[in-house]
Structure formats: structure tokens, C-alpha cells
Motif scaffolding. Structure first.
Motif, PDB file in Angstrom:
ATOM      1  N   SER A 222       0.838  -1.207   0.000  1.00  0.00           N
ATOM      2  CA  SER A 222       0.000   0.000   0.000  1.00  0.00           C
ATOM      3  C   SER A 222       0.872   1.257   0.000  1.00  0.00           C
ATOM      4  N   GLU A 223       1.966   1.191   0.754  1.00  0.00           N
ATOM      5  CA  GLU A 223       2.889   2.326   0.796  1.00  0.00           C
ATOM      6  C   GLU A 223       3.515   2.574  -0.574  1.00  0.00           C
ATOM      7  N   ILE A 224       3.851   1.483  -1.268  1.00  0.00           N
ATOM      8  CA  ILE A 224       4.431   1.620  -2.616  1.00  0.00           C
ATOM      9  C   ILE A 224       3.434   2.286  -3.567  1.00  0.00           C
ATOM     10  N   GLU A 225       2.174   1.823  -3.505  1.00  0.00           N
ATOM     11  CA  GLU A 225       1.149   2.400  -4.383  1.00  0.00           C
ATOM     12  C   GLU A 225       0.937   3.880  -4.090  1.00  0.00           C
ATOM     13  N   SER A 226       0.965   4.237  -2.785  1.00  0.00           N
ATOM     14  CA  SER A 226       0.813   5.649  -2.415  1.00  0.00           C
ATOM     15  C   SER A 226       1.981   6.484  -2.926  1.00  0.00           C
ATOM     16  N   LEU A 227       3.191   5.921  -2.789  1.00  0.00           N
ATOM     17  CA  LEU A 227       4.372   6.648  -3.265  1.00  0.00           C
ATOM     18  C   LEU A 227       4.352   6.811  -4.789  1.00  0.00           C
ATOM     19  N   GLN A 234       3.891  14.634  -8.330  1.00  0.00           N
ATOM     20  CA  GLN A 234       5.116  15.431  -8.264  1.00  0.00           C
ATOM     21  C   GLN A 234       5.661  15.706  -9.654  1.00  0.00           C
ATOM     22  N   GLN A 235       5.539  14.720 -10.553  1.00  0.00           N
ATOM     23  CA  GLN A 235       6.038  14.894 -11.921  1.00  0.00           C
ATOM     24  C   GLN A 235       5.250  15.992 -12.648  1.00  0.00           C
ATOM     25  N   GLN A 236       3.936  16.050 -12.347  1.00  0.00           N
ATOM     26  CA  GLN A 236       3.117  17.109 -12.942  1.00  0.00           C
ATOM     27  C   GLN A 236       3.594  18.478 -12.485  1.00  0.00           C
ATOM     28  N   TYR A 279      11.027   9.699  -3.248  1.00  0.00           N
ATOM     29  CA  TYR A 279       9.918   8.749  -3.341  1.00  0.00           C
ATOM     30  C   TYR A 279      10.381   7.425  -3.961  1.00  0.00           C
ATOM     31  N   GLU A 280      11.190   7.511  -5.021  1.00  0.00           N
ATOM     32  CA  GLU A 280      11.667   6.304  -5.691  1.00  0.00           C
ATOM     33  C   GLU A 280      12.566   5.476  -4.759  1.00  0.00           C
TER      34      GLU A 280
END
Length: 392
Positions: A222-227, A234-236, A279-280
Motif C-alpha cells: 500500500s505504501e508503494i502504491e501511495s508513493l 510530483q512529476q506534474q 519517493y523512488e
């Protein structure tokens, strides 16, 4: 028939215990590697096999310690595709016991010692039964033998149920059927209930650990999906900041916009890109934690299986010993109840003893006549009997 002169000449059999150490000379590094996971004490099972990690079950009965050592090294090299053959050291930790029954003070099981003869064995068992005590002693022997029989028979039943429970645990079952050979035993329900508690406890403990690891993996996923969603957002923001920077650049070159604003825009883009990198990195850490949780689950299952396999091997050895004890007590009960024996010992004439050895060779049991100087081998059962009295 020669005495056992040294452990190296001794042919192994069930209940023998061995000390095994394994080391490997690594040619590339020029160093020795100690295989500590394999080092320890091992028992030869009732079927004459020896179970060694990474090697599996190997036939040990009838072989010497040197032959076992060579076989272990070769098996490890072949199975693990090693460039150098590991060297195994196999030493006797304990010979299987011998047994003595009949006209001795203390019949039963005794640790084996090299160079043992019938006479030495009788001495270990307390010597010949004293004639003055024969009458009352036989009565005591009968009571003792019956009491011991009940104890060993109870132990035998418990071990059979324990083995059934271990087999069920290894198979991942949540229940087991009592062995058919003990059906109808009045103690069976209580023994089965005790073993069921152990089975339930083992599986509950494993399930709790596996469920906790699954929950952890769920949280991490779930944490991965949120990140990942944060990275998209963030990219936007990075794209918008870069567009703003692209529009400010020409104006700054014409002097229409202060250079400080241009620098602020560049710093904003760098900060936003740095956040994406954070994040990555967090995603990579979470994925590593998921992999570790998966490995922990595998280790938990393997640890339980290894413990159960060791417990089962010991249970088999204990079962074999209990069966021998039960049979011995049956023989003592029969002998103490024999009227011919009682009549012969009431005579004033000094009794004459007869000796025989019950020995298992190549899976077959045979009884041979013996004398006081006859060598005794590990696992032998020595029978000491009174010779029939001559008719008057």
C-alpha cells in the motif's frame, strides 16, 4: 569372532551415535571453511540409515566410520557441485547398548564398552543372582518386571502417537488418526489430546508469524502504491515548473525579469525533482522489505520442518529402544513365572549357568550359544539361564 579393537573397525548399527564434523579446503582462497551447520551428533536410525543435512538419508548399518566419512564428502561435492571435496570426520560418540536378562542381579540395558565379554557383562549387571535369595528374588523380579513392562509399554504407546503427530505436522495437517497398533488402549484419548495440543500450538505459532508477515507485506505494498501516486503528482508539478522556467528564461536574457526570479525557478525545479528521487528510494526500500518478509516466511516454514525432522528421527530411535525394553520385560515376566526355574533354584546344589547371545545380523535375529569369554557386540542381548538339574 574378533573383539572390537577400535572404532574405525566397528560396523555401525541402529542406535549408534556419531560425532560428525565437515570442513572444506577452498583452493581459490587457500583457506579452510568449517561447515558448522552439519557439525554435531547424529544417531543411526532403526532402519540403519543416517540422515545428514544436504546429503539426505544414507545407509550406515554395516559400514565403518571411515566409509561414512568418505561417503559424506563425496555426496556433498556431487550435490552442491563443489570444486573441492569437503573432508568429513566421523567418530563414535556412543555405541549402541547391550542387554542382559536372566540370572543376574540387575538385568536390563547397559552402555557398551569395547572388549566386552559375557563374563564382563555379567559383572556389569551385578554378578550372578545369589542363590540364598532366589526364592523371594523371583517374586520380586516378577513384580519389578510387570511394573517395568507397564512403564515401557506406556512409553511405547506415547511414542507411536507422537510419531503420528509429527508426520501430520510435517504434512501440514490440522489433525491425525491414532496408530492402529494402539487402538483400544485406555490411555489413548489422553495421549492423543496432549499431542493434539502440541500440533495445534505448532501450527498456530507458524500461522501467526506468516499472517504477521503477510500483513507487513500488505502495508508495504500500500505504501508503494501511495508513493507511486505521489510521484505522478510530483512529476506534474515538475512539468509545470519547467514550463514556467522556459517562459522566464528569454525574459531574463532581455533584462525584463530579475535574475533572482530565474534562479528561484531553477531551484524550484531541482527541489521537485529531488522529491521524486526520495519517493523512488522509498519505493525501493519497501520492495526490499517485502522480499525480506517473503524470505522470513520461507525460513519460518523451513525451521519448523527441520525441527520436526530431527524430532522424528529421535522418536524413531526412542521407539526402537522402547520396543526392545518391552520385549525384554516380557521375557523376564515369563522367566520369573516359570515353575521349572523356581524348582531348580530350591535345590541345595550350586546352580550351573548357561549363556546365549541374541544377535541381529543383516536384518535377521539369531541365538547362539556362548561361554564366559565369548565376545559381546553392541546391540547383543545376553541370556543367562539356570541349567536343568540332573534327576536324582
Amino acid at each position: 569372532m574378533p573383539h572390537i579393537a577400535a572404532a574405525g573397525d566397528y560396523q555401525l548399527g541402529p542406535q549408534d551415535k556419531l560425532n560428525i564434523r565437515v570442513a572444506e579446503w577452498q583452493t581459490v582462497d587457500g583457506t579452510f571453511r568449517d561447515w558448522s551447520a552439519l557439525n554435531g551428533e547424529y544417531s543411526v536410525g532403526p532402519a540403519g540409515t543416517l540422515s545428514v543435512p544436504f546429503v539426505g538419508d544414507m545407509q550406515a548399518a554395516g559400514k565403518t566410520t571411515s566409509e561414512i566419512a568418505a561417503a559424506i564428502g563425496l555426496a556433498l561435492q556431487r550435490k552442491l557441485a563443489l570444486p573441492d571435496k569437503p573432508e568429513a570426520s566421523v567418530e563414535m560418540a556412543q555405541f549402541r547398548p547391550f542387554y542382559i536378562s536372566g540370572e543376574v542381579q540387575n538385568p536390563g540395558q547397559f552402555p557398551y564398552v569395547p572388549e566386552l565379554t559375557v563374563l564382563k557383562a555379567i559383572s556389569i549387571a551385578g554378578g550372578m543372582r545369589r542363590s540364598a535369595d532366589y526364592g523371594p528374588q523371583l517374586g520380586k523380579d516378577l513384580v519389578t518386571a510387570k511394573g517395568n513392562y507397564d512403564i515401557y509399554d506406556d512409553q511405547h504407546v506415547r511414542l507411536l502417537v507422537k510419531r503420528a503427530r509429527i508426520d501430520a505436522d510435517l504434512a501440514g495437517k490440522d489433525s491425525f488418526d491414532p496408530p492402529k497398533e494402539v487402538e483400544g488402549d485406555p490411555k489413548l484419548p489422553t495421549i492423543v489430546a496432549d499431542e493434539m495440543q502440541i500440533l495445534t500450538s505448532d501450527q498456530k505459532a507458524l500461522k501467526l508469524k506468516l499472517d504477521a508477515l503477510d500483513d507487513l507485506k500488505g502495508v508495504l505494498q500500500s505504501e508503494i502504491e501511495s508513493l507511486q501516486k505521489k510521484i505522478v503528482n510530483q512529476q506534474q508539478q515538475v512539468d509545470l515548473a519547467q514550463q514556467q522556467l522556459a517562459s522566464i528564461g528569454p525574459l531574463a536574457q532581455k533584462g525584463l525579469v530579475a535574475n533572482a526570479r530565474l534562479l528561484d525557478s531553477k531551484q524550484s525545479v531541482a527541489d521537485l525533482q529531488g522529491k521524486i528521487l526520495d519517493y523512488e528510494t522509498a519505493i525501493l526500500t519497501a520492495k526490499q522489505s517485502i522480499s525480506k518478509a517473503t524470505q522470513d516466511a520461507i525460513d519460518a516454514r523451513n525451521t519448523l520442518s527441520s525441527s520436526l525432522a530431527t524430532d522424528r528421527q529421535q522418536t524413531e530411535a526412542d521407539l526402537n529402544e522402547a520396543a526392545l525394553r518391552v520385549n525384554m520385560q516380557k521375557g523376564l515376566i515369563a522367566q520369573a513365572s516359570d515353575p521349572a526355574t523356581t524348582a531348580s533354584i530350591t535345590s541345595s546344589e550350586a546352580p550351573t549357568l548357561l549363556y546365549s547371545l541374541v544377535r541381529v545380523a543383516n536384518g535377521k535375529s539369531s541365538e547362539i550359544d556362548a561361554k564366559e569369554d565369548t565376545p559381546v557386540l553392541p546391540g547383543d542381548v545376553i541370556k543367562v539361564k539356570l541349567a536343568p538339574m540332573a534327576s536324582q
